[in-house]
Design an enzyme around this catalytic site. Structure first.
Site, PDB file in Angstrom:
ATOM      1  N   CYS A   1     -11.314 -34.081 -17.516  1.00 16.71           N
ATOM      2  CA  CYS A   1     -11.111 -35.437 -18.143  1.00 16.71           C
ATOM      3  C   CYS A   1     -11.349 -36.372 -16.987  1.00 16.71           C
ATOM      4  CB  CYS A   1      -9.992 -35.421 -19.083  1.00 16.71           C
ATOM      5  SG  CYS A   1      -8.386 -35.408 -18.071  1.00 16.71           S
TER       6      CYS A   1
ATOM      7  N   CYS B   1     -14.908 -37.193 -20.617  1.00 19.97           N
ATOM      8  CA  CYS B   1     -15.443 -37.495 -19.295  1.00 19.97           C
ATOM      9  C   CYS B   1     -16.807 -38.206 -19.406  1.00 19.97           C
ATOM     10  CB  CYS B   1     -15.428 -36.528 -18.251  1.00 19.97           C
ATOM     11  SG  CYS B   1     -16.489 -35.130 -18.652  1.00 19.97           S
TER      12      CYS B   1
ATOM     13  N   CYS C   1     -19.794 -35.433 -16.250  1.00 22.87           N
ATOM     14  CA  CYS C   1     -19.619 -34.217 -16.381  1.00 22.87           C
ATOM     15  C   CYS C   1     -21.070 -33.499 -15.909  1.00 22.87           C
ATOM     16  CB  CYS C   1     -18.987 -33.322 -17.375  1.00 22.87           C
ATOM     17  SG  CYS C   1     -17.328 -33.884 -17.666  1.00 22.87           S
TER      18      CYS C   1
END
Length: 140
Positions: free
Chosen positions: A11, A85, A89
């Protein structure tokens, strides 16, 4: 899937959702799953409301620290679970990706974090079933 699957929770701040998910997975799976968590822009400390909510169910995450997301962590993981996120990512072929849409506990009190904690527990139990990992009967 290897004998011991590896799961990475990601996250933004690695201070709430991903820490609670990692805590649940460690608690329920023990050594049957390798657990990692990281953040695309890690905070300075784990959210105190997340720590308190997890303590209510007997899981201590107070010793955890937010960690920066690295390419190595993604490459070393079989399953990557993102929690808001966004595009931060990295995506690698051959990895299994799941995106769990969960409320962000940042700035929330423990009463607001409890439902998030409980939803994460349910998702972790489902993940363990998918991975073929049996939860010990003694686990809550």
């Amino acid at each position: 899937m290897p004998d011991t699957p590896s799961v990475l929770f990601v996250c933004v701040h690695n201070a709430g959702r991903s820490q609670m998910a990692a805590g649940w997975l460690r608690h329920l799976a023990g050594d049957a799953v390798e657990v990692r968590s990281a953040g695309s822009a890690p905070g300075h400390a784990v959210n105190p409301a997340a720590v308190a909510a997890m303590a209510e169910v007997g899981i201590d995450i107070s010793d955890q620290r937010p960690t920066v997301l690295t390419t190595d962590a993604v490459q070393a993981s079989d399953v990557v679970i993102t929690m808001g996120c966004g595009d931060a990512c990295p995506v690698f072929p051959g990895k299994r990706y799941l995106d769990w849409a969960l409320d962000d506990p940042a700035g929330q009190g423990v009463e607001s974090v409890r439902p998030i904690r409980d939803e994460i527990e349910a998702r972790i139990r489902g993940l363990l079933a998918e991975l073929g990992v049996t939860v010990p009967a003694s686990a809550p």
